[in-house]
Design a protein around this motif. Sequence first.
Motif, PDB file in Angstrom:
ATOM      1  N   THR A 199      56.735  98.825 -17.645  1.00  0.00           N
ATOM      2  CA  THR A 199      55.079  98.337 -18.357  1.00  0.00           C
ATOM      3  C   THR A 199      55.593  97.120 -19.499  1.00  0.00           C
TER       4      THR A 199
ATOM      5  N   ASP B 296      55.769  88.609 -18.188  1.00  0.00           N
ATOM      6  CA  ASP B 296      54.701  89.119 -17.293  1.00  0.00           C
ATOM      7  C   ASP B 296      53.836  90.294 -17.298  1.00  0.00           C
TER       8      ASP B 296
ATOM      9  N   ASP C  28      51.642  93.481 -18.607  1.00  0.00           N
ATOM     10  CA  ASP C  28      50.619  94.070 -17.334  1.00  0.00           C
ATOM     11  C   ASP C  28      49.508  94.251 -17.847  1.00  0.00           C
TER      12      ASP C  28
ATOM     13  N   THR D 129      46.645  90.084 -14.530  1.00  0.00           N
ATOM     14  CA  THR D 129      47.114  91.176 -15.850  1.00  0.00           C
ATOM     15  C   THR D 129      45.223  92.150 -16.621  1.00  0.00           C
TER      16      THR D 129
END
Length: 546
Positions: free
Chosen positions: A175, A276, A278, A312
């Motif tokens: 995560t 990147d 989440d 996202t």
Amino acid sequence: MSRTAFEIYGRGFGWSWRLRGPAEVLATGSRHYDTSRAARDAIDIVRAAVAEISGHEESFPDTDVDAPDISVEQEATPSGELPEERNNWVWRLQTANGVLGHSADRFSTEMAAQSAADQFLDYAAGALPMFLVGAEYEWKTGPKPIEVGSSSLTGLVSEATRGIRHRKVLDQIDTQIVVSGTRGKSSTTQRLDDVFNRRGYDTLTKITGNHPLLIHNGEVHPIERRGPRTTLYENISLIAEFVPELDAYEPDDVAIFENQGITEYTTRLFNQRLTDPDIIVLTNVRQDHTDTLGKTRTDLARSFARSVPAGTHVVSGEQHPVLHEYMQKEIERRGGTIEQVDIPDEHEGLIGSETIHAVNAVLDVVGEPPLPAEEIESFLSAIQPTWIEIEDGCIFNAAEVNDVESTEMVRRVLVDDEYITPFVYLRRDRRGRTASFAQYIELLFERELIDEAHIGGANTRAFAENVDVPTKCHSQNADPEQVLTELFTDGRPVILMGNTVDEFMREMQASIEQRVKEKRQAASASEAVDISEQGSAEATKPKDHE
């Protein structure tokens, strides 16, 4: 915002902790530790003990403490004496296993020591751990500082060409959470790190600022930048070094990054190329960095919304309905999702409520139970602004919040519609912020909330010439101690605002803390005299005879 925090710091003989209140250190740890992680773990035991003493055991259910208690007693000299001319009273926080911490000072009376102990319990319940790193903090052992950055174009190109490998490394993280927004980014990042670390996650957190650092499961790694400037590409090196360690651990791992971008391009680059995410936590949209992110709050909201990658989920603390609706359309158009933090009625208007409840929203997204209600109450209570009282009058340093919206929230909590004396400190490299505070000072004057503004720092004359408000300018070479005295000439409460990252403001804060200590010592001495006189009067009072 209150400056209350558990400060974890290193010295030549090891790591320790201290609890800093709004204006002075309230408590110190009972021992030193070989690692920053051990000192960090000790704070969790202290907080669990405080929670149990206060009747809030559910706030730290995973940390066991045995019979916590806080005692007030007289501390003798090494030779066992209690000199009358010495302050002998102290308080100690202890469990069946020993002393956890004690008062930072000694007091002249039992009553003063008990009052200090009560103050400690109030602030410790909601204070966050905060690592102090930098040249002034030297530790005996511990992690080697990480060197990042490059002063040459070749170095930047070299780091940038590692893009494919970098994306593969990012894929190893279970995560990823990025904290963005205007105000409260660092504190929200610290709070997320605290919660996930306590819940047993393998946690990697990067915090930016004057002294950037990386925290891995409570172990701090100072970041030393080789070049003169901050470079976003430093994150490639950091992630490459530490993420493989995350992947090797059994627990679920979480990486939490504070977005250090200050333009629309760099904010987007951080979210879309260097991480990147989440989840993106958008703390709020306030009027700051207007010279790089946009002139208005709508422009700022657009910049933040355009930085969100497809797929996202955004947890937004921004409560303005129009701004939220605008960002929702923009983010959903780009393939993301957004939820607005729900603030309960009882917490409406409390400073920081949107960021603290954002933590619960993040926990919900990852399938974790929410924070206990008592823990949220303690957090909120600890960060609400309160006047600092010195002999001259009342003062509060709101310069740490930087933007005008947050400054106005602080002012309303403190005084509402009463007159204040503002001191605006300017920096040459914050032109957008300077323009915002010029408008704010004029608004306060129009509303008859001030009748004069004190201005310090850079470009004070230009500021004074461009506002229709009586001003008094203080040069950059002015003595902070003298300026502090002058601010109380009219007898009104003082609010510092604008900028705080400057040697002048650090010296002024130190002067405030010294005056707080002097006021407390004077009050304690007066109380001791009263008790002594009362005792003498009782001793000489004629006794009744049968």
